[in-house]
Design a protein around this motif. Sequence first.
Motif, PDB file in Angstrom:
ATOM      1  N   ASN B  70       0.832  -1.210   0.000  1.00 55.80           N
ATOM      2  CA  ASN B  70       0.000   0.000   0.000  1.00 55.80           C
ATOM      3  C   ASN B  70       0.865   1.258   0.000  1.00 55.80           C
ATOM      4  O   ASN B  70       0.556   2.223  -0.704  1.00 55.80           O
ATOM      5  CB  ASN B  70      -0.927   0.027   1.211  1.00 55.80           C
ATOM      6  CG  ASN B  70      -2.259  -0.628   0.902  1.00 55.80           C
ATOM      7  OD1 ASN B  70      -2.926  -0.281  -0.058  1.00 55.80           O
ATOM      8  ND2 ASN B  70      -2.637  -1.604   1.700  1.00 55.80           N
ATOM      9  N   ALA B  73       2.309   1.728  -3.452  1.00 52.31           N
ATOM     10  CA  ALA B  73       1.273   2.172  -4.400  1.00 52.31           C
ATOM     11  C   ALA B  73       0.928   3.639  -4.166  1.00 52.31           C
ATOM     12  O   ALA B  73       0.837   4.429  -5.120  1.00 52.31           O
ATOM     13  CB  ALA B  73       0.029   1.302  -4.257  1.00 52.31           C
ATOM     14  N   CYS B 110      -5.516   3.476  -9.497  1.00 57.47           N
ATOM     15  CA  CYS B 110      -5.972   3.387  -8.093  1.00 57.47           C
ATOM     16  C   CYS B 110      -6.805   2.126  -7.903  1.00 57.47           C
ATOM     17  O   CYS B 110      -6.577   1.363  -6.957  1.00 57.47           O
ATOM     18  CB  CYS B 110      -6.848   4.589  -7.727  1.00 57.47           C
ATOM     19  SG  CYS B 110      -5.924   6.052  -7.325  1.00 57.47           S
ATOM     20  N   PHE B 113      -4.597  -1.054  -8.334  1.00 52.17           N
ATOM     21  CA  PHE B 113      -3.719  -1.312  -7.187  1.00 52.17           C
ATOM     22  C   PHE B 113      -4.507  -1.903  -6.031  1.00 52.17           C
ATOM     23  O   PHE B 113      -4.025  -2.796  -5.337  1.00 52.17           O
ATOM     24  CB  PHE B 113      -3.016  -0.029  -6.725  1.00 52.17           C
ATOM     25  CG  PHE B 113      -1.839   0.357  -7.566  1.00 52.17           C
ATOM     26  CD1 PHE B 113      -1.549   1.687  -7.818  1.00 52.17           C
ATOM     27  CD2 PHE B 113      -1.016  -0.604  -8.125  1.00 52.17           C
ATOM     28  CE1 PHE B 113      -0.475   2.047  -8.610  1.00 52.17           C
ATOM     29  CE2 PHE B 113       0.067  -0.260  -8.909  1.00 52.17           C
ATOM     30  CZ  PHE B 113       0.337   1.070  -9.153  1.00 52.17           C
TER      31      PHE B 113
END
Lengths: 65, 144
Positions: B70, B73, B110, B113
């Motif tokens: 996370n 990303a 977004c 991911f």
Amino acid sequence: MIKTKMKEYRAKYSLKQEELAELVGVRRETISSLENGRYNPSLKLAMDIAQIFHTTVEEIFKFED
Amino acid sequence: MKHLKHNPISYFGWLGFIGVIGIYYVSPVLTVFLLFFFCFSYSNMKSDELFWTNVRQAGFRAFVVNIVANIIAIMYLFVRATFIYKFDTVQSNANVYLLSEQEYVQYLMCCSFFVIITIITLCTFFFTLMYFSHKEKKYLKESE
């Protein structure tokens, strides 16, 4: 590191790993891991095993640095 | 932890049917749910304390992988939006948002991911659990 005398006590009471596992409510893999020192038991499991072998927890499980 | 009649992990197996829907609608994202069918193999495994210890360890590893993925990303999307393409505020006109091609790609990334990181996290959890089971069986054979 906890060392155990479970193998000796199993031999003394002629218990296989599966039979002991069934008596204390765990899997055979758990008993094998305990005997080979790869897993430290919870207090309840240690006491259950000691009760099966009619002895104390300290007699079966010894803590070593 | 109490010994439960059915191993709770096995209930995740029912999520595998979402993967079947993915096959029907040819959706690669939903097809990944087919991996959950592996969980049915845990239905016969007694959920004793060693099992829950393994679940906790696998869960922690999956948690760390999730956090790291996370962060990567988020940083990538931030750098892309702020420094590379320098996005401005999104403009709207008569309830229609006006996006440039790169802004649209940013929103797609977004979503992608989110899906990819979820898949990676789940795979980390289940493969770690399977690895522990494999190790237990291996040591069992060695001790026989």
